[in-house]
Design a protein around this motif. Sequence first.
Motif, PDB file in Angstrom:
ATOM      1  N   UNK A  98      40.014  44.359  42.057  1.00 29.36           N
ATOM      2  CA  UNK A  98      41.021  45.013  41.213  1.00 29.36           C
ATOM      3  C   UNK A  98      40.383  46.078  40.328  1.00 29.36           C
ATOM      4  N   UNK A  99      39.099  45.903  40.011  1.00 32.14           N
ATOM      5  CA  UNK A  99      38.369  46.836  39.152  1.00 32.14           C
ATOM      6  C   UNK A  99      37.846  48.049  39.924  1.00 32.14           C
ATOM      7  N   UNK A 100      38.044  48.065  41.236  1.00 31.86           N
ATOM      8  CA  UNK A 100      37.660  49.232  42.035  1.00 31.86           C
ATOM      9  C   UNK A 100      36.303  49.171  42.681  1.00 31.86           C
ATOM     10  N   UNK A 101      35.671  47.994  42.686  1.00 33.93           N
ATOM     11  CA  UNK A 101      34.311  47.901  43.229  1.00 33.93           C
ATOM     12  C   UNK A 101      34.262  48.105  44.742  1.00 33.93           C
ATOM     13  N   UNK A 127      34.469  42.568  35.539  1.00 35.13           N
ATOM     14  CA  UNK A 127      34.529  43.941  35.041  1.00 35.13           C
ATOM     15  C   UNK A 127      33.286  44.740  35.417  1.00 35.13           C
ATOM     16  N   UNK A 128      32.499  44.241  36.350  1.00 33.65           N
ATOM     17  CA  UNK A 128      31.277  44.930  36.769  1.00 33.65           C
ATOM     18  C   UNK A 128      31.574  46.336  37.278  1.00 33.65           C
ATOM     19  N   UNK A 129      30.748  47.283  36.882  1.00 31.51           N
ATOM     20  CA  UNK A 129      30.935  48.652  37.331  1.00 31.51           C
ATOM     21  C   UNK A 129      30.524  48.789  38.796  1.00 31.51           C
ATOM     22  N   UNK A 130      31.251  49.575  39.596  1.00 32.16           N
ATOM     23  CA  UNK A 130      30.911  49.736  41.012  1.00 32.16           C
ATOM     24  C   UNK A 130      29.481  50.196  41.264  1.00 32.16           C
ATOM     25  N   UNK A 131      28.894  50.925  40.312  1.00 31.93           N
ATOM     26  CA  UNK A 131      27.538  51.425  40.502  1.00 31.93           C
ATOM     27  C   UNK A 131      26.510  50.310  40.634  1.00 31.93           C
ATOM     28  N   UNK A 132      26.800  49.149  40.057  1.00 31.98           N
ATOM     29  CA  UNK A 132      25.844  48.037  40.124  1.00 31.98           C
ATOM     30  C   UNK A 132      26.471  46.814  40.796  1.00 31.98           C
TER      31      UNK A 132
END
Length: 233
Positions: A125-128, A75-80
């Motif tokens: 899948x989370x958009x990274x 679930x890591x955010x793409x920003x990091x």
Amino acid sequence: NVCCPVVFLVQVNDWFIQSMQFLSCRPSVDIAIAEKVDVKAEKTFTAQELFHWLVPLVRSETPEIREAVVTALGKTNPLVFKELIEELQVSMKDALEKRTESTRKRRKRDVLRVYLARILELTADHGCFRDSPSGVVDDNKALMPVFLDYIEGTKGFLVAECDKDSPVHHHLRLHFCGFVAQMVNSMPQGRARSSLLTAPMRQELFFLFSGWCGVFALSLSGLEKRATRVIKS
């Protein structure tokens, strides 16, 4: 109470996911720790520090901890996301390195390969890979070398592996396919997709995946030979 460890792990997993999502706002997190009502001490954790603590837990001997960490990192955010990959590089190289080792160590590395594939599948899948702030695609719309090396190494391992019917290798094939599919599908149609992987790599992955499709693979042998001639020409 038998339920206590399970409840604790669920709470830890929720905290991990909330931490990943909160990092979307800024690359560092300010956490106020209040020991008393009127006395507060502030401590700052960067995303890099959080990943540095979490990534080694992917190798934990406890399945529940591994599952919690994999779900959180997915679930890591793409920003990091780039910071996460920097921490994962050592594990990725270790998982793909060819060496002679005992059966126990080989099985542990097989499990590591599966969990790495799951993390990449979940992050895709989370958009990274879709969001440009992640920095995983260069100016030419091609993947970073670390991902190309990972895909090439995993493909080579799956082709050469002798014990193809073991459950762990079934899981690796499943999540590796899922990662590639989610990564490609997350990109806009057009040049962004066609530039991700080289033409030979796309061809090799296509025929590798099709070979796992039972009877459908039988009709592709002639097509593979023709495609190879086209690529070389």
